[in-house]
Design an enzyme around this catalytic site. Structure first.
Site, PDB file in Angstrom:
ATOM      1  CD1 TRP A  72      -2.551  -4.762  -4.793  1.00 34.93           C
ATOM      2  CD2 TRP A  72      -1.727  -5.980  -3.107  1.00 34.93           C
ATOM      3  NE1 TRP A  72      -2.351  -6.044  -5.253  1.00 34.93           N
ATOM      4  CE2 TRP A  72      -1.853  -6.815  -4.252  1.00 34.93           C
ATOM      5  CE3 TRP A  72      -1.236  -6.544  -1.933  1.00 34.93           C
ATOM      6  CZ2 TRP A  72      -1.493  -8.156  -4.245  1.00 34.93           C
ATOM      7  CZ3 TRP A  72      -0.879  -7.889  -1.924  1.00 34.93           C
ATOM      8  CH2 TRP A  72      -1.009  -8.674  -3.077  1.00 34.93           C
ATOM      9  CD  GLU A  81       2.158  -8.185 -15.870  1.00 35.75           C
ATOM     10  OE1 GLU A  81       2.080  -7.885 -14.683  1.00 35.75           O
ATOM     11  OE2 GLU A  81       3.222  -8.122 -16.510  1.00 35.75           O
ATOM     12  CD  GLU A 129       8.520  -9.687 -19.450  1.00 33.81           C
ATOM     13  OE1 GLU A 129       8.403 -10.404 -18.455  1.00 33.81           O
ATOM     14  OE2 GLU A 129       8.184  -8.492 -19.457  1.00 33.81           O
ATOM     15  NE  ARG A 165       4.216   1.898  -1.707  1.00 35.22           N
ATOM     16  CZ  ARG A 165       5.495   1.593  -1.603  1.00 35.22           C
ATOM     17  NH1 ARG A 165       6.360   2.156  -2.407  1.00 35.22           N
ATOM     18  NH2 ARG A 165       5.910   0.741  -0.709  1.00 35.22           N
ATOM     19  CE  LYS A 202       4.870  -7.516 -18.723  1.00 34.70           C
ATOM     20  NZ  LYS A 202       6.151  -7.391 -18.099  1.00 34.70           N
ATOM     21  CE  LYS A 261       6.036  -0.355 -12.358  1.00 39.01           C
ATOM     22  NZ  LYS A 261       6.180  -1.296 -13.483  1.00 39.01           N
ATOM     23  CB  CYS A 272      -0.867  -0.002   1.231  1.00 40.31           C
ATOM     24  SG  CYS A 272      -1.723  -1.563   1.473  1.00 40.31           S
ATOM     25  CG  ASN A 323       3.310  -0.463   2.699  1.00 39.05           C
ATOM     26  OD1 ASN A 323       2.817  -1.480   2.219  1.00 39.05           O
ATOM     27  ND2 ASN A 323       4.502  -0.003   2.341  1.00 39.05           N
ATOM     28  N   GLY A 324       2.046  -2.956   4.629  1.00 35.76           N
ATOM     29  CA  GLY A 324       2.761  -4.157   5.049  1.00 35.76           C
ATOM     30  C   GLY A 324       1.831  -5.148   5.717  1.00 35.76           C
ATOM     31  CG  HIS A 363      10.615 -33.372 -22.863  1.00 37.61           C
ATOM     32  ND1 HIS A 363      11.099 -34.657 -22.972  1.00 37.61           N
ATOM     33  CD2 HIS A 363      11.434 -32.590 -23.606  1.00 37.61           C
ATOM     34  CE1 HIS A 363      12.195 -34.643 -23.712  1.00 37.61           C
ATOM     35  NE2 HIS A 363      12.418 -33.398 -24.110  1.00 37.61           N
TER      36      HIS A 363
HETATM   37  C1  F6R Z   1       5.427  -7.852 -14.399  1.00 36.56           C
HETATM   38  C2  F6R Z   1       6.075  -7.107 -13.334  1.00 36.56           C
HETATM   39  C3  F6R Z   1       6.498  -7.844 -12.112  1.00 36.56           C
HETATM   40  C4  F6R Z   1       7.785  -7.238 -11.535  1.00 36.56           C
HETATM   41  C5  F6R Z   1       8.107  -7.889 -10.194  1.00 36.56           C
HETATM   42  C6  F6R Z   1       9.398  -7.369  -9.607  1.00 36.56           C
HETATM   43  O1  F6R Z   1       5.137  -7.039 -15.476  1.00 36.56           O
HETATM   44  O2  F6R Z   1       6.228  -5.922 -13.407  1.00 36.56           O
HETATM   45  O3  F6R Z   1       6.652  -9.200 -12.361  1.00 36.56           O
HETATM   46  O4  F6R Z   1       8.819  -7.420 -12.446  1.00 36.56           O
HETATM   47  O5  F6R Z   1       7.062  -7.647  -9.296  1.00 36.56           O
HETATM   48  O6  F6R Z   1       9.329  -6.002  -9.355  1.00 36.56           O
HETATM   49  P1  F6R Z   1      10.638  -5.131  -9.170  1.00 36.56           P
HETATM   50  O7  F6R Z   1      11.350  -5.132 -10.479  1.00 36.56           O
HETATM   51  O8  F6R Z   1      10.145  -3.770  -8.781  1.00 36.56           O
HETATM   52  O9  F6R Z   1      11.448  -5.789  -8.101  1.00 36.56           O
END
Ligand code: F6R
Length: 608
Positions: free
Chosen positions: A74, A487, A480, A27, A484, A603, A2, A98-99, A503
């Site tokens: 969050w 998500e 990746e 956040r 993408k 994020k 948060c 937060n936490g 496999h």
């Molecule tokens: C996916 C994404 C997450 C971050 C992960 C690590 O698009 O953004 O998988 O890569 O949460 O976050 P950071 O890089 O901030 O440690």
């Protein structure tokens, strides 16, 4: 995960708190709230959903008060409801948090046995209840906080106000970051310096275990043992501008488009363009030639940057490299070699698991190096050496430009390692560096294909499952691409090493499953194409990502294809990252999801 804010101001603070929360919305964004101290006591406004709902509520029902705290949530404990939205108040206390309070269940049972009545499902209410109980027992605010902090286990950042105490705010940090902003006759607290950037750039970061007593004119910081401590004040470089989308519909689109530029900025830091060689901005605190092993830890997209780097370090520098996701690594008690380098990769620099992995590696006597985008972050501050990425603020929750900048910094580091270990000649170094220098221009060429890629994305947007295949350096890009897509579009997607298909995963293939094949014309091209043929033979819908050479041979076998400029194999992950990002983006836009703030995500993941 948060975001929290607190202001002891001169003017009514509610609007400024919302302004700060806007910068913290990355956040968490499932609900938000503000509380101020008014002539009626503690007053709150809270709203479920994005911050704009809280802003409209405040426009209809303004809040007076020059001392206030705010929160963007969050959810961890308790559903997304107005009742569970912060701030939480009990008696004369109001708290944002937060936490996670890990022992909240035991504390809650104890408080209930003592007669407390809980109104929310959150762990945070335990903090407010404990504080209120201490104050009812006659303790003054700071003594109450001191007593309560000693009972809390877990990772938390708190900001607390007390009814009738307009010139007092107490903040505490145990894990998630917390910055104090010094104003002129005003004082601020925020989860990061960017949140406070409209008000001040004079910042003091609390250390783990610290708690601070703030008034309009003073800050007193105590460490975990209650001893007064001094923490330095620095001038934050956090921009005062709220980053905007420009002409783009979403931050993610803007951030994808910015990649050639920010890759250029990152290269400018680590490459000597005149010499065509790599350079390091500061002296390395370890000797690459003496290293026995590299251990890379990170989460999500950042871990795929780490996995790509494994291929680079092992091939170019002949340096054994382990890559692990931080949440697994941190509890595995992995033995680490005496001459080891631990690299952590993180956009935010605040990811709880990555930070824990870094701390473990330090304890095990590893040299530590962080690849981070936020220079003032905890991971940056706790690492022996920092290789910054210059992606600029990344607002879209799905990481794009931070990822390719991480790849760029890691590629430079791998070249440096090869050079210092004597596994790379000057000529070879120049060849790789010149491939990197060309990457931004080649990325621009891919971006010109966006309309075509959007058409292809529309074809996959109706699928239930999508597979991504890649080999070697492009296996992480397959992972990746799948991440993408899932998500932001919520389509189920998986990435596989192409050779692994038979496999097991090949059982999934039928005419309804699009298979994105990442196949630059490199030494592994023929192998990947054989795997593609196996998919085609079972009716899978192939989307082939390759260069001119690859197209000539095999375009006719694909259902759709996307052309990527021919490049040195070393930089292919940087280039192939772009079309997979664009595929995910346009599939999500077509489906109509919330691209920049997809459901259930945040994020910066500051809880484990
Ligand atoms: C996916 C994404 C997450 C971050 C992960 C690590 O698009 O953004 O998988 O890569 O949460 O976050 P950071 O890089 O901030 O440690």
């Amino acid at each position: 995960m948060c975001g929290i804010v607190g202001i002891l101001g001169k003017e009514p603070v509610a609007d400024n708190i919302v302004e700060a929360l806007r910068r913290l919305e990355y956040r968490g964004y499932d609900s938000a709230g503000v509380a101020t101290l008014t002539s009626h006591g503690i007053e709150r406004r809270r709203a479920v959903g994005k911050l704009k709902n809280l802003a409209s509520l405040l426009a209809r029902e303004p809040l007076e008060g020059t001392s206030g705290i705010g929160h963007t949530r969050w959810a961890t404990h308790g559903g997304v409801t107005e009742t569970n939205a912060h701030p939480h108040t009990v008696g004369d206390v109001v708290v944002v948090h937060n936490g996670i309070i890990e022992n909240f269940r035991a504390l809650k049972d104890e408080l209930i046995a003592d007669g407390a009545v809980f109104t929310t499902q959150t762990d945070t209410e335990v903090v407010a209840q404990l504080l209120s109980r201490e104050m009812k027992r006659g303790r003054a605010p700071r003594e109450a906080v001191k007593a309560v902090l000693s009972r809390l286990h877990g990772a938390f950042a708190l900001a607390i106000l007390f009814k009738g105490e307009n010139d007092l705010m107490i903040a505490a940090r145990n894990g998630p970051p917390l910055a104090i902003g010094h104003g002129n006759g005003e004082m601020f607290v925020g989860s990061d310096a960017i949140a406070l950037s409209p008000f001040t750039n004079r910042i003091t970061y609390l250390e783990d275990g610290d708690w601070a007593v703030l008034t309009h004119h003073s800050v007193e910081i105590h460490d975990a043992d209650g001893k007064p401590v001094k923490r330095p004040m620095s001038f934050s470089q956090a921009s005062t501008m709220l980053v905007d989308k420009g002409n783009h519909r979403h931050f993610m689109a803007k951030e994808i488009e910015e990649q050639p530029e920010v890759i250029g900025h990152t290269l400018a830091e680590y490459v000597d363009f005149a010499e065509g060689t790599v350079r390091v901005p500061e002296k390395l605190p370890f000797d690459f030639a003496a290293l026995d092993r590299i251990t890379i830890t990170a989460c999500g997209t950042a871990s795929y940057a780490g996995l790509t780097a494994k291929y680079w370090f092992e091939r170019i520098a002949r340096l054994p490299t382990e890559v692990d996701i931080a949440s697994e690594f941190r509890y595995r008690e992995a033995p680490l070699p005496k001459n080891g380098l631990a690299i952590v990769v993180s956009q935010s620099g605040e990811t709880a698991d990555t930070l824990a992995a870094l701390r473990y590696c330090k304890q095990q006597g590893q040299h530590t190096l962080a690849i981070v985008n936020v220079p003032e972050s905890t991971i940056a501050r706790e690492s022996e050496m920092v290789f910054r990425t210059y992606a600029g603020p990344e607002i879209g929750v799905a990481s794009t430009k931070a990822f390719t900048c991480q790849l760029t910094a890691l590629a430079c580091l791998a070249i440096l390692a090869g050079k210092l270990r004597g596994t790379l000649t000057l000529e070879q170094e120049r060849e790789l560096v010149s491939a990197l220098i060309m990457a931004p221009r080649q990325m621009t060429e891919i971006l010109k294909e966006e309309k075509h890629i959007a058409d292809v994305a529309r074809e996959i947007a109706n699928a239930r499952d999508v597979l991504f295949l890649g080999r070697g350096l492009n296996y992480p890009i397959a992972l990746e691409g799948a991440l993408k897509l899932k998500e932001i579009s919520y389509i189920h997607a998986e990435g596989y090493a192409a050779g692994e298909l038979k496999h097991g995963p090949i059982a999934l293939i039928d005419e309804n499953v699009p298979v994105i094949v990442i196949a630059p014309h490199d030494e592994l091209y023929d192998k990947t194409i054989s795997n593609m043929e196996e998919v085609a033979a079972r009716g899978g819908k192939i989307v082939l990502l390759t260069d001119d050479h690859g197209m000539t041979d095999n375009e006719h076998k694909a259902f759709r294809s996307i052309r990527v400029p021919k490049a040195h194999p070393f930089v292919s992950p940087l280039l192939y990252a772009v079309p997979v990002q664009l595929l995910a983006y346009h599939a999500a836009v077509f489906i109509g999801t919330d691209v920049d703030q997809p459901r259930n995500l945040a994020k910066s993941v500051t809880v484990e």
